[in-house]
Design an enzyme around this catalytic site. Structure first.
Site, PDB file in Angstrom:
ATOM      1  N   SER A 139       0.860  -1.183   0.000  1.00  0.00           N
ATOM      2  CA  SER A 139       0.000   0.000   0.000  1.00  0.00           C
ATOM      3  C   SER A 139       0.896   1.233   0.000  1.00  0.00           C
ATOM      4  O   SER A 139       2.039   1.175   0.490  1.00  0.00           O
ATOM      5  CB  SER A 139      -0.861   0.003   1.270  1.00  0.00           C
ATOM      6  N   TYR A 152      -2.569  -1.596  10.358  1.00  0.00           N
ATOM      7  CA  TYR A 152      -2.646  -1.797   8.904  1.00  0.00           C
ATOM      8  C   TYR A 152      -1.392  -1.246   8.226  1.00  0.00           C
ATOM      9  O   TYR A 152      -0.732  -1.933   7.435  1.00  0.00           O
ATOM     10  CB  TYR A 152      -3.895  -1.097   8.341  1.00  0.00           C
TER      11      TYR A 152
END
Ligand SMILES: NC(=O)c1ccc[n+]([C@@H]2O[C@H](COP(=O)([O-])OP(=O)(O)OC[C@H]3O[C@@H](n4cnc5c(N)ncnc54)[C@H](OP(=O)(O)O)[C@@H]3O)[C@@H](O)[C@H]2O)c1
Length: 249
Positions: A139, A152
Site C-alpha cells: 500500500s 494496517y
C-alpha cells in the site's frame, strides 16, 4: 514473466482490487483461480466469469492455508503465479481502554502472516515451474502511514520489507517477485471508501496496474502515478508534507 500466459492464484479475488485484477488478467488470456471467504460473492464472481475457478479460503487459518496449497496445486499442476491480495484495514483507537488487540492480531494475521504462510506452502511447487511469480500487495501507507490505521500501515510496511528480502533470496531461481503498492482506491476496504471522491476509481487503478504488471520487462514494483508521492516521499524530502496530508492535525 508473461502473466497473460500464466496460471494465477489470486487471494481475495471475489471483491475490489482482487476481482478487478482477476478479470483483467483473465481477459488477457491468463488462467485465473480466485479465493474468497464470502461464498456468495465468490459464487457471483465465478458466475460472471465462467473461465475462472474459485475456492473458499479463510487465509487466517494456517492449517487451511497449508491444505489448500496441497489441493490447489494438485488440481492445477500448471499453477505458476500467486497474487497475495486478500487484506483488511480497520481504523483503530490507540487511546481506547482497553485497546482492541483483536484488531491487531487479525490485521497482522491477514495482511502479513497469510502471504508468508501461503508463499511457504507454494514455494516447492513454484520452484519446479519453468518460470513463476510471487506478487504481494502492499500500500502507499507502507511508505507514509495513516496513523489511525496504525497496525494496517505497519503490516503493509512489513510486507514491503519481506517482499524486498524474498526477491533477493530468490534472485537465482526461476521465481520473479513483484510488489503492487496501490494508492487509495475506491473499494469497500473500509466503510464508505468506495464513494470517497479522493479515491482513485477502481477501473482506472486496475487498468493502469495490470498494464504495468504485464509490461515486457516485469517491474519489481507496480506503482501507478497516483501512488508516487507516497512511494517517493522519503527520497524527495516530502515525507512531512505527505504525512500531514494523510493525517491532518
Ligand atoms: N482499496 C485501497 O485503497 C487499497 C490501497 C492499498 C492497498 N490495498 C490492498 O489491496 C488489497 C485488496 O483490497 P480491496 O481494496 O480490494 O478491498 P476489499 O474489496 O475489501 O477486498 C479485500 C479482499 O480480501 C479478502 N479477505 C479479507 N480477509 C480475508 C480472510 N481472512 N480470508 C480470505 N480472504 C480475505 C476479502 O474476501 P471476502 O470478501 O470473502 O471477505 C476480499 O476479497 C488488500 O490487501 C488491501 O490492503 C487497498
Amino acid at each position: 514473466m508473461d502473466f497473460s500466459k500464466a496460471t494465477i492464484l489470486i487471494t481475495g479475488g471475489n471483491s475490489g482490487i482482487g476481482r478487478g485484477v482477476a478479470e483483467a488478467l483473465a481477459s488477457r488470456g491468463a488462467k485465473v483461480i480466485i479465493t474468497g471467504r464470502n461464498a456468495a460473492t465468490l459464487a457471483e464472481t465465478i458466475a460472471a466469469n465462467p473461465t475462472m475457478l474459485g475456492y473458499e479460503l479463510d487465509v487466517t487459518n494456517a492449517d487451511n492455508v497449508s491444505s489448500f496449497a496441497t489441493r490447489v496445486t494438485a488440481d492445477h499442476p500448471d499453477l505458476n503465479a500467486v497474487i497475495h491480495n486478500a487484506g483488511i484495514m480497520v481504523i483503530e483507537d490507540v487511546l481506547a481502554e482497553p485497546y482492541n488487540l483483536e484488531i491487531v492480531d487479525r490485521t497482522i494475521s491477514t495482511n502479513l502472516l497469510a502471504p508468508i504462510r501461503l508463499t511457504t506452502a507454494l514455494l516447492p511447487h513454484l520452484r519446479n515451474k519453468k518460470e513463476a511469480a510471487i506478487v504481494t500487495v502492499s500500500s502507499g501507507l507502507a511508505f507514509v502511514p495513516r496513523t489511525n490505521a496504525l497496525t494496517y500501515s505497519a503490516s503493509k510496511a512489513a510486507i514491503h520489507s519481506w517482499t524486498q528480502s524474498l526477491r533477493h533470496e530468490l534472485r537465482n531461481t526461476n521465481i520473479t517477485v513483484v510488489e503492487i503498492a496501490p494508492p487509495l482506491v475506491a473499494t469497500d476496504l473500509t466503510p464508505g471508501q468506495s464513494a470517497n471522491p479522493q479515491a482513485m476509481p477502481l477501473k482506472a487503478f486496475v487498468s493502469e496496474a495490470v498494464e504495468l504488471l504485464c509490461s515486457d520487462e516485469t517491474p519489481q514494483e507496480v506503482l501507478v502515478q497516483r501512488v508516487l508521492p507516497q512511494r517517493t516521499a522519503e527520497q524527495t524530502g516530502n515525507f512531512g508534507k505527505v504525512f500531514g496530508m494523510i493525517n491532518p492535525s
